[in-house]
Motif scaffolding. Structure first.
Motif, short mmCIF file in Angstrom:
data_model
loop_
_atom_site.label_atom_id
_atom_site.label_comp_id
_atom_site.label_asym_id
_atom_site.label_seq_id
_atom_site.Cartn_x
_atom_site.Cartn_y
_atom_site.Cartn_z
N ILE A 27 24.30 -13.29 -8.72
CA ILE A 27 24.64 -14.72 -8.77
C ILE A 27 24.35 -15.31 -10.15
CG2 ILE A 27 24.05 -16.99 -7.86
CD1 ILE A 27 23.57 -15.63 -5.14
N VAL A 28 23.16 -15.04 -10.68
CA VAL A 28 22.80 -15.68 -11.95
C VAL A 28 23.48 -15.04 -13.15
CG1 VAL A 28 20.57 -16.56 -11.16
CG2 VAL A 28 20.69 -14.29 -12.17
N THR A 29 23.80 -13.75 -13.05
CA THR A 29 24.43 -13.09 -14.19
C THR A 29 25.94 -13.27 -14.23
OG1 THR A 29 24.66 -11.02 -12.95
CG2 THR A 29 22.64 -11.30 -14.26
N GLY A 30 26.52 -13.62 -13.09
CA GLY A 30 27.97 -13.74 -13.03
C GLY A 30 28.64 -12.48 -12.54
N ASP A 31 27.84 -11.50 -12.08
CA ASP A 31 28.42 -10.27 -11.55
C ASP A 31 28.97 -10.47 -10.14
OD1 ASP A 31 27.81 -8.96 -13.86
OD2 ASP A 31 25.92 -8.12 -13.13
N ALA A 32 28.66 -11.60 -9.52
CA ALA A 32 29.19 -11.90 -8.19
C ALA A 32 30.64 -12.37 -8.32
CB ALA A 32 28.36 -12.97 -7.51
N PRO A 33 31.49 -12.13 -7.31
CA PRO A 33 32.90 -12.54 -7.37
C PRO A 33 33.09 -14.04 -7.56
CG PRO A 33 32.53 -11.02 -5.54
CD PRO A 33 31.18 -11.38 -6.07
N ILE A 34 32.12 -14.86 -7.12
CA ILE A 34 32.28 -16.30 -7.20
C ILE A 34 31.95 -16.85 -8.59
CG2 ILE A 34 31.81 -16.68 -4.76
CD1 ILE A 34 28.93 -17.40 -5.51
N GLY A 35 31.52 -15.99 -9.50
CA GLY A 35 31.16 -16.44 -10.84
C GLY A 35 29.67 -16.72 -10.94
N ALA A 36 29.23 -17.06 -12.15
CA ALA A 36 27.80 -17.22 -12.40
C ALA A 36 27.28 -18.59 -12.00
CB ALA A 36 27.51 -16.98 -13.89
N GLU A 37 26.07 -18.60 -11.47
CA GLU A 37 25.28 -19.81 -11.28
C GLU A 37 24.03 -19.62 -12.11
OE1 GLU A 37 24.58 -21.26 -7.30
OE2 GLU A 37 26.32 -20.17 -6.54
N PRO A 38 24.05 -20.04 -13.37
CA PRO A 38 22.94 -19.71 -14.26
C PRO A 38 21.62 -20.38 -13.93
CG PRO A 38 24.50 -21.18 -15.34
CD PRO A 38 25.13 -20.77 -14.05
N THR A 39 21.63 -21.29 -12.96
CA THR A 39 20.36 -21.88 -12.51
C THR A 39 20.27 -21.75 -10.99
OG1 THR A 39 20.39 -23.51 -14.29
CG2 THR A 39 18.92 -23.93 -12.46
N LEU A 40 19.19 -21.14 -10.54
CA LEU A 40 18.93 -20.98 -9.11
C LEU A 40 17.63 -21.67 -8.76
CD1 LEU A 40 19.68 -17.28 -8.03
CD2 LEU A 40 20.83 -19.35 -7.26
N CYS A 41 17.61 -22.40 -7.65
CA CYS A 41 16.39 -23.00 -7.12
C CYS A 41 16.13 -22.41 -5.74
CB CYS A 41 16.53 -24.52 -7.02
SG CYS A 41 16.61 -25.37 -8.60
N LEU A 42 14.98 -21.79 -5.58
CA LEU A 42 14.65 -21.11 -4.33
C LEU A 42 13.35 -21.69 -3.77
CD1 LEU A 42 15.25 -17.46 -5.61
CD2 LEU A 42 16.84 -18.86 -4.26
N ALA A 43 13.38 -22.11 -2.51
CA ALA A 43 12.21 -22.73 -1.89
C ALA A 43 11.76 -21.94 -0.67
CB ALA A 43 12.52 -24.17 -1.49
N ALA A 44 10.47 -21.78 -0.54
CA ALA A 44 9.85 -21.18 0.65
C ALA A 44 8.38 -21.56 0.62
CB ALA A 44 10.02 -19.65 0.65
N PRO A 45 7.72 -21.59 1.79
CA PRO A 45 6.30 -21.95 1.82
C PRO A 45 5.45 -21.03 0.95
CG PRO A 45 7.23 -21.97 4.03
CD PRO A 45 8.27 -21.36 3.13
N ARG A 46 4.27 -21.52 0.59
CA ARG A 46 3.34 -20.71 -0.20
C ARG A 46 2.89 -19.48 0.57
NH1 ARG A 46 0.89 -21.37 -4.60
NH2 ARG A 46 -1.20 -20.74 -4.00
N ARG A 47 2.59 -18.46 -0.20
CA ARG A 47 2.04 -17.20 0.31
C ARG A 47 3.01 -16.47 1.23
NH1 ARG A 47 -2.22 -20.91 0.62
NH2 ARG A 47 -3.86 -20.52 -0.92
N THR A 48 4.31 -16.63 0.97
CA THR A 48 5.30 -15.90 1.76
C THR A 48 6.02 -14.84 0.94
OG1 THR A 48 6.88 -17.70 1.36
CG2 THR A 48 5.67 -17.74 3.45
N GLY A 49 5.52 -14.54 -0.26
CA GLY A 49 6.05 -13.40 -1.02
C GLY A 49 6.96 -13.73 -2.18
N LYS A 50 7.10 -15.01 -2.56
CA LYS A 50 8.02 -15.36 -3.66
C LYS A 50 7.58 -14.76 -4.99
CE LYS A 50 7.69 -19.79 -3.35
NZ LYS A 50 6.61 -19.76 -2.34
N SER A 51 6.31 -14.94 -5.32
CA SER A 51 5.81 -14.47 -6.62
C SER A 51 5.90 -12.96 -6.73
CB SER A 51 4.36 -14.93 -6.83
OG SER A 51 4.28 -16.34 -6.81
N THR A 52 5.52 -12.27 -5.67
CA THR A 52 5.62 -10.80 -5.66
C THR A 52 7.06 -10.36 -5.86
OG1 THR A 52 3.70 -10.60 -4.21
CG2 THR A 52 5.21 -8.73 -4.29
#
Length: 392
Positions: A27-52
């Motif tokens: 998605i961010v690189t533009g390798d997806a068929p829909i084209g690039a989205e150079p900014t992604l915002c991802l939300a999930a509660p703390r301590r659910t594995g985002k940083s890892t």
């Protein structure tokens, strides 16, 4: 008589999510068929594995595609200004990109380097009258000849200071500048991935026209699922004595009950593994451990709630319902408070209530005067509480 279980292993279990990493990288690189989205915002509660995931899956996936991955955690030093942390991450990458020239420059008292036609003073990146973040990122692009992915963990923390918010605007300006260069035809030169443990706070970066990433969607970061607990259960059982091993169904049930938090599950399993008994004992220990932890959190919310005034409770309930669109001083909000309190409520009283809630770390305020619940778990607790009251 069952044998004693071995102690929980010291080795670290690491669960990889290569398909998710590849999908987001597309998605961010533009390798997806829909084209690039150079900014992604991802939300999930703390301590659910985002940083890892950012450090061990998404970052390496981008690196394997020839993209320089720069990771910065805005909660790594809560006393530091978020803008400073971003600047320091870029300084480190610039020094790494050209370590010998940097050392030589310092030997003669210089810190300014010319990089592919872009000159930056590495000691003044992000400072007033110094090198801009856009200049630093362009210098990094020129020097490494690699596209750049900036992974900003707990990005909502940037909203707590004016400098941090300005840093977000600076990153947006850098993205626009680098991605309109002639060499960006085959894909964005700068990709930005922002993660946050508080969806309402993270949304403050994208919802309004006066915010840096207006128009970008906040996506839900997928929580770990049964594949994680199955792999973790197998890993643990291989290190436990036969007869004192966990059932995969029980482990997943406990994991789900505590909000799918790996560290919390690890603590429950560690406590359960100390038992001497059969599989039934482990099953009960897992269920009891998960229930006890969850109840402890809910009891804490209940204690906090009982210590609030009626107006403070009304303000919290209103923010929980309205989320990022909340306007705590609007006429409808004042009427809602009055309905709950039983008398007319004026803005000064609301301001006093809000300040008291901030002192209790219940409400969060951005540098631009926006408000949100500091702990989104309280919003879920309020929802369940309202349902129970309704049934009662």
């Amino acid at each position: 008589m069952p044998s004693h279980p071995a102690p929980m292993p010291a080795q670290k279990f690491l669960f990889h999510r290569p398909k998710l990493a590849a999908s987001l990288a597309d998605i961010v690189t533009g390798d997806a068929p829909i084209g690039a989205e150079p900014t992604l915002c991802l939300a999930a509660p703390r301590r659910t594995g985002k940083s890892t995931f950012l450090r061990h899956d998404l970052g390496p996936e981008l690196e394997n595609r020839g993209i320089l991955s720069v990771y910065v955690d805005l909660w790594s030093d809560m006393a530091a200004d978020p803008a400073h942390l971003i600047a320091e991450a870029l300084k480190a990458e610039l020094r790494r990109a050209d370590s010998l020239p940097v050392k030589a420059a310092r030997a003669v008292g210089l810190s300014k380097l010319g990089m592919g036609g872009v000159s930056v003073d590495i000691d003044r990146i992000g400072q007033a009258q110094g090198t801009t973040l856009a200049d630093a990122l362009e210098a990094l692009l020129e020097r490494t000849h690699k596209r750049i992915a900036l992974l900003v963990d707990e990005a909502q923390h940037a909203l707590t200071t004016e400098a941090g918010l300005n840093a977000m605007f600076a990153l947006k300006a850098a993205r626009d500048r680098l991605n309109t260069r002639d060499d960006a035809r085959d894909g964005p030169n700068l990709m930005i991935v922002l993660t946050g443990s508080h969806r309402d706070k993270l949304s403050r970066l994208v919802l309004n026209r006066d915010q840096p990433f207006f128009g970008t969607s906040v996506r839900s970061f997928p929580l770990l699922d049964r594949a994680y607990t199955d792999a973790y259960t197998a890993w643990i059982n291989a290190r436990l004595a036969e007869g004192n091993r966990f059932d995969a169904d029980d482990v997943f049930a406990a994991f789900d009950a505590v909000g799918r938090q790996p560290e919390t599950l690890m603590r429950i399993l560690s406590d359960a593994a100390l038992l001497v008994g059969d599989a039934g004992d482990l099953k009960r220990a897992l269920a009891d451990g998960a229930s006890e932890l969850r109840q402890r959190v809910w009891d804490d919310y209940d204690n906090v709630w009982s210590g609030l005034t009626t107006l403070q409770q009304a303000v919290v309930e209103r923010l929980a319902v309205e989320g990022p669109q909340s306007a705590p001083f609007s006429a409808p909000a004042l009427q809602a408070y009055a309905d709950m309190v039983g008398e007319v409520v004026e803005p000064p009283a609301v301001q006093a209530a809000i300040e008291a809630l901030r002192q209790k770390n219940i409400l969060w305020r951005s540098a631009r005067g926006q408000y949100a619940l500091d702990d989104q778990g309280m919003a879920e607790w309020l929802k369940v509480r309202a349902e129970r009251v309704g049934k009662g």
